[in-house]
Motif scaffolding. Sequence first.
Motif, mmCIF file in Angstrom:
data_model
loop_
_atom_site.group_PDB
_atom_site.id
_atom_site.type_symbol
_atom_site.label_atom_id
_atom_site.label_comp_id
_atom_site.label_asym_id
_atom_site.label_seq_id
_atom_site.Cartn_x
_atom_site.Cartn_y
_atom_site.Cartn_z
ATOM 1 N N LEU A 163 0.172 -1.056 0.075
ATOM 2 C CA LEU A 163 -0.336 -0.150 -0.285
ATOM 3 C C LEU A 163 1.086 1.301 0.323
ATOM 4 O O LEU A 163 0.479 2.074 -0.854
ATOM 5 C CB LEU A 163 -0.869 -0.202 1.009
ATOM 6 N N GLY A 164 1.918 0.957 1.223
ATOM 7 C CA GLY A 164 3.325 2.561 1.184
ATOM 8 C C GLY A 164 3.543 2.571 -0.921
ATOM 9 O O GLY A 164 4.033 3.824 -1.040
ATOM 10 N N TYR A 165 4.076 0.996 -1.261
ATOM 11 C CA TYR A 165 4.403 1.820 -2.368
ATOM 12 C C TYR A 165 3.505 2.340 -3.385
ATOM 13 O O TYR A 165 3.893 3.267 -4.713
ATOM 14 C CB TYR A 165 4.754 0.277 -3.262
ATOM 15 N N MET A 166 2.119 2.034 -3.639
ATOM 16 C CA MET A 166 1.156 2.271 -4.467
ATOM 17 C C MET A 166 0.978 3.833 -4.351
ATOM 18 O O MET A 166 0.515 5.049 -4.969
ATOM 19 C CB MET A 166 -0.182 1.782 -4.127
ATOM 20 N N LYS A 167 1.132 4.072 -3.304
ATOM 21 C CA LYS A 167 0.957 5.717 -2.261
ATOM 22 C C LYS A 167 1.785 6.274 -3.268
ATOM 23 O O LYS A 167 1.998 7.807 -2.926
ATOM 24 C CB LYS A 167 0.931 5.703 -1.044
ATOM 25 N N ARG A 170 3.471 5.724 -5.998
ATOM 26 C CA ARG A 170 3.507 5.815 -7.073
ATOM 27 C C ARG A 170 2.308 6.542 -7.463
ATOM 28 O O ARG A 170 1.931 6.732 -9.093
ATOM 29 C CB ARG A 170 3.245 4.810 -7.477
ATOM 30 N N ALA A 171 1.661 7.421 -6.457
ATOM 31 C CA ALA A 171 0.049 8.183 -6.441
ATOM 32 C C ALA A 171 -0.305 7.973 -7.299
ATOM 33 O O ALA A 171 -1.463 8.155 -8.234
ATOM 34 C CB ALA A 171 1.012 9.328 -7.818
ATOM 35 N N ILE A 172 -0.660 6.400 -6.648
ATOM 36 C CA ILE A 172 -1.861 5.171 -7.392
ATOM 37 C C ILE A 172 -3.320 5.672 -6.015
ATOM 38 O O ILE A 172 -2.895 5.271 -4.831
ATOM 39 C CB ILE A 172 -1.853 3.826 -7.395
ATOM 40 N N ASN A 173 -4.425 5.314 -6.572
ATOM 41 C CA ASN A 173 -5.487 5.349 -5.938
ATOM 42 C C ASN A 173 -5.747 4.437 -5.039
ATOM 43 O O ASN A 173 -5.925 3.125 -5.912
ATOM 44 C CB ASN A 173 -7.161 6.214 -6.461
ATOM 45 N N ILE A 174 -5.481 3.893 -3.996
ATOM 46 C CA ILE A 174 -5.150 2.636 -3.297
ATOM 47 C C ILE A 174 -7.050 1.693 -4.217
ATOM 48 O O ILE A 174 -7.611 0.751 -4.222
ATOM 49 C CB ILE A 174 -5.183 2.534 -1.773
ATOM 50 N N ARG A 175 -8.311 2.856 -3.623
ATOM 51 C CA ARG A 175 -9.275 2.313 -3.603
ATOM 52 C C ARG A 175 -9.721 1.119 -5.396
ATOM 53 O O ARG A 175 -10.133 0.097 -5.477
ATOM 54 C CB ARG A 175 -10.505 3.112 -3.413
ATOM 55 N N ASN A 176 -9.630 2.232 -6.250
ATOM 56 C CA ASN A 176 -9.061 2.286 -7.564
ATOM 57 C C ASN A 176 -8.452 0.491 -8.020
ATOM 58 O O ASN A 176 -9.209 -0.148 -8.539
ATOM 59 C CB ASN A 176 -8.948 3.119 -8.725
ATOM 60 N N ALA A 177 -6.987 0.704 -7.140
ATOM 61 C CA ALA A 177 -6.737 -0.480 -7.049
ATOM 62 C C ALA A 177 -6.744 -1.575 -7.409
ATOM 63 O O ALA A 177 -7.013 -2.892 -7.574
ATOM 64 C CB ALA A 177 -4.850 0.008 -6.484
ATOM 65 N N LYS A 178 -7.860 -1.149 -6.045
ATOM 66 C CA LYS A 178 -8.132 -2.905 -5.295
ATOM 67 C C LYS A 178 -8.819 -3.472 -6.605
ATOM 68 O O LYS A 178 -9.594 -4.544 -6.024
ATOM 69 C CB LYS A 178 -8.785 -2.709 -4.539
ATOM 70 N N LYS A 179 -9.706 -2.940 -6.817
ATOM 71 C CA LYS A 179 -11.319 -3.571 -8.176
ATOM 72 C C LYS A 179 -9.929 -4.366 -9.253
ATOM 73 O O LYS A 179 -10.510 -5.289 -9.557
ATOM 74 C CB LYS A 179 -11.492 -2.513 -8.984
ATOM 75 N N TYR A 180 -8.755 -3.837 -9.478
ATOM 76 C CA TYR A 180 -7.831 -4.458 -10.506
ATOM 77 C C TYR A 180 -6.641 -5.284 -10.083
ATOM 78 O O TYR A 180 -6.103 -6.601 -11.284
ATOM 79 C CB TYR A 180 -7.227 -3.925 -11.483
ATOM 80 N N VAL A 181 -5.896 -5.123 -8.722
ATOM 81 C CA VAL A 181 -4.842 -5.941 -8.298
ATOM 82 C C VAL A 181 -4.825 -6.722 -7.668
ATOM 83 O O VAL A 181 -5.773 -5.865 -6.316
ATOM 84 C CB VAL A 181 -3.400 -5.113 -8.691
ATOM 85 N N LYS A 182 -4.254 -7.581 -7.358
ATOM 86 C CA LYS A 182 -4.254 -8.156 -6.317
ATOM 87 C C LYS A 182 -2.968 -8.584 -4.742
ATOM 88 O O LYS A 182 -1.636 -7.824 -6.042
ATOM 89 C CB LYS A 182 -4.683 -9.896 -6.460
ATOM 90 N N GLU A 183 -2.850 -8.777 -3.740
ATOM 91 C CA GLU A 183 -1.620 -9.190 -3.210
ATOM 92 C C GLU A 183 -1.081 -11.272 -3.608
ATOM 93 O O GLU A 183 -1.717 -11.616 -3.031
ATOM 94 C CB GLU A 183 -1.568 -9.427 -1.752
#
Length: 416
Positions: A130-134, A136-149
């Motif tokens: 989540l810190g890495y996504m942040k 990279r200026a990525i919206n976490i809510r949007n990201a969770k729809k398409y990517v996984k851990e």
Amino acid sequence: MKRKRTNGLTCERARAFPIERALAKLGHFPTRTTHKEAWFLSPFRSETQASFKVCKKLNRWYDHGAGKGGNVIDLIYQVTNGTVKETLEFIANENSLFSFQQQPILKKENQVDDKVVIAKVKTLGHPALLGYMKSRAINIRNAKKYVKEVHYTFKGKPYFAIGLKNGSGGWELRNKYLKNCTAPKDVTHIQTGHQKLTVTEGMFDFLSILGYKGAMEQESDFLVMNSTVLIQKVMSVSKGYATLELYLDNDSNGRSVTKTLMEHRGAKDLSSVYKGYKDMNEWQCENVKDAVGQGIQDVFLLPQKQTCFTPDGQRRNKMKRTYIKFRCTIYEKKLLIKRAERAGISLSEYCRNTAFGRNVIERLSAEQLECYKTLVDFKNSFTRIGNMFRKRNPRLESEVQKLAREIGEHLKNFRK
């Protein structure tokens, strides 16, 4: 089955020939090397980032861009487009430089699996990811729809990363420290039934576009290439769409792919949005650095002090002690800040006035102010002429000529 021979060289012995030496003979040299592996620009295509790996211990190669690999015979056979006999002759020519003694084969139990093995897939939630996504200026809510851990093992060691699944079941894996993938390599096609297809090279560009255009998911399908070598697959998919929007990298490889895809009748090259940056995500990261406020997508209307006057004319300070926080995109926030600056008021006051339907007037620029003064002069001149006309003033003709010359001078400025 009989072994194929060329001048006494069998396929079994030929497989022991070092792949690095074969590539050097073919004119390919590593961009990065360690005692365990070497990375090359792929001999099968043009690329700027090395995706072709050679495992020195096993003397095997794997092309991450194409999702295929093999031994030295497979490599030379495919690069030279020759026969097995010609491939063995190619290796045999190095006979004076290399001893074809059978290299010892490690016991099976001691061999380390060089493949990526998926152990577990779950909803994105690890603090490090989540810190890495942040970052990279990525919206976490949007990201969770398409990517996984995704948790996986590589060379016997456990790892975890952000994973985007492709159309053939493989994964694109990213974390702060490494970039990996699993076979088979393929594009990621996200279909929602629209006639527009938005194309990006990688997952972070795709997620950046979702933040750039908030309602994008309601108007477009998406295709993440995952590798530019899959351009033929992209061209095949794009045939089913009326419009093609391209957000590819601003480098030689990206421009080459864009040029090819622009042959689509409805294609649009939108790389100008992030002109001066390598890709969409780099541009977004830079914009976030320049953003003003508490968060990427939060606008705060902070407490403000307001001066009021009572009916008897006494001055009284009234403190607004509550604040409102609302969500918007980073680009909407920057636009609100810019408009507030133009009106010469704070962001809070601008949002409040707009919400209550009050007229917000932007301050005039220096050029607009000069035009305003000129119009005032014209108005005064026409008023004088009107008065002279009523009084039959003999100076009327000279005043009209003077005004005509002034207008003529201003018209010259428009021709410059």
